[in-house]
Motif scaffolding. Structure first.
Motif, short mmCIF file in Angstrom:
data_model
loop_
_atom_site.label_atom_id
_atom_site.label_comp_id
_atom_site.label_asym_id
_atom_site.label_seq_id
_atom_site.Cartn_x
_atom_site.Cartn_y
_atom_site.Cartn_z
N SER A 1 -8.96 1.00 4.12
CA SER A 1 -8.00 1.78 4.95
C SER A 1 -7.43 3.04 4.17
N LEU B 1 -3.89 -2.81 7.87
CA LEU B 1 -5.72 -2.97 7.82
C LEU B 1 -5.65 -3.23 6.27
N ALA C 1 -4.41 -3.16 14.09
CA ALA C 1 -5.16 -3.38 12.87
C ALA C 1 -5.94 -4.54 13.04
N ALA D 1 -2.22 1.58 9.03
CA ALA D 1 -2.94 1.66 7.71
C ALA D 1 -2.85 0.35 6.74
N VAL E 1 -3.48 1.34 0.53
CA VAL E 1 -3.93 2.19 1.40
C VAL E 1 -4.28 3.45 0.45
#
Length: 326
Positions: A50, A43, A262, A40, A74
């Motif tokens: 994300s 990303l 990712a 996460a 995130v």
């Protein structure tokens, strides 16, 4: 932009560092980690939308993880919190090549308390991809939640990604992980294994070919097998191939596979690839090769840095590694 939800454990990696002088105590530095949480964060660092879904403790480490995820960009709205258990801890030692050995303090742990009812409906709205790992299969309730999340993501039309990321020490002594592992593998569109994990599955199936044949019996459309500094392999039902990875000096391999995943998910989502189009994407070298080169560069950069969240790459850092992989 469509979102990618990563589900499962977030924990604290206490990473060993060399003592200041021989004979002195070995210090351990606190790092935010956990495989799906790493994905996460990676990303978000790659400018993707994300989100992380899972259960965090209300202890000081849970607060640290929540803030670390939020600070990394995130989306944390799908996180549940509990006071019924503390945060899982992992003490990580590194050898001279950056390879890890783990001592886990889990269970009990907050992440294991997540149940299917803790999923928010909004988690599956506008979903492009859903990613999970096997560390959320080690106890029955969280395993049921993991499988339910994968099914709901598939119903929503998302690419379901699964990284085996097997940590035998997390499973109860005497328990065979294979039944639950194969349940999850059968629900994934995209599976990522390490070469060691492929060998582990092959011990029970008889061969790597038999593992692939069993994967094709489920939803799996693409299998990617990484092998550290060696070329990675990709497989579909109809084709297979290899891709080079950059040659780098590893200082800490923690999170390398997560950074790779990712990078691969980012490439697929940016191209708007749906589950039904995964195979054709991998059969087209013009799109497959750049996507794998980008993912491999993400993994390579991560091993040159210490830590988990802290090691995840940003796009601006990747160009030298893309050139090495070309």
């Amino acid at each position: 932009m469509s979102k990618i939800v990563c589900f499962g454990e977030a924990l604290i990696d206490f990473l060993s560092v060399p003592p200041a002088a021989p004979g002195e105590a070995v210090p351990f530095l606190r790092n935010a980690g956990g495989a799906p949480a790493n994905v996460a964060v990676a990303l978000a660092a790659l400018d993707m939308q994300s989100a992380f879904a899972g259960m965090l403790s209300e202890d000081m480490f849970g607060d640290f993880l929540h803030e670390s995820l939020r600070a990394a960009g995130v989306d944390t709205r799908y996180i549940a919190r509990t006071s019924r258990a503390n945060t899982a801890l992992a003490f990580v030692s590194l050898d001279r090549s950056g390879e890890r050995s783990f001592n886990f303090y889990r269970p009990p742990a907050a992440d294991l308390l997540f149940t299917e009812s803790d999923f928010q409906d909004g988690c599956f709205h506008g979903l492009a991809a859903f990613h999970a790992c096997s560390n959320s299969l080690t106890e029955a309730p969280i395993a049921e939640a993991t499988l339910a999340g994968m099914r709901r993501a598939a119903t929503a039309g998302a690419v379901v990604s699964f990284d085996l990321n097997l940590r035998p020490a997390l499973w109860q002594r005497g328990e065979d992980p294979l039944p639950r592992l194969w349940q999850a593998l059968a629900l994934a569109d995209l599976v990522k294994l390490s070469s060691e994990e492929l060998e582990y599955l092959a011990l029970s199936e008889g061969s790597a070919d038999a593992v692939r044949e069993r994967l094709w019996q489920g939803r799996v459309r693409v299998l990617v097998v990484t092998d550290g500094p060696q070329p990675l392999a990709w497989h579909t039902r109809a084709a297979s191939g290899k891709a080079a990875v950059p040659e780098v000096r590893a200082v800490d391999t923690t999170g390398a596979g997560d950074a790779f995943v990712a990078g691969l998910l980012a490439g697929l989502v940016e191209q708007g690839v749906k589950p039904s189009a995964l195979e054709s994407f991998f059969h087209d070298a013009a799109v497959r090769e750049p996507a794998l080169r980008f993912a491999a560069a993400c993994g390579a950069l991560a091993v040159t840095r210490r830590g988990a969240f802290a090691a995840m790459p940003r796009r601006a850092d990747l160009q030298p590694y893309l050139e090495l992989a070309a």
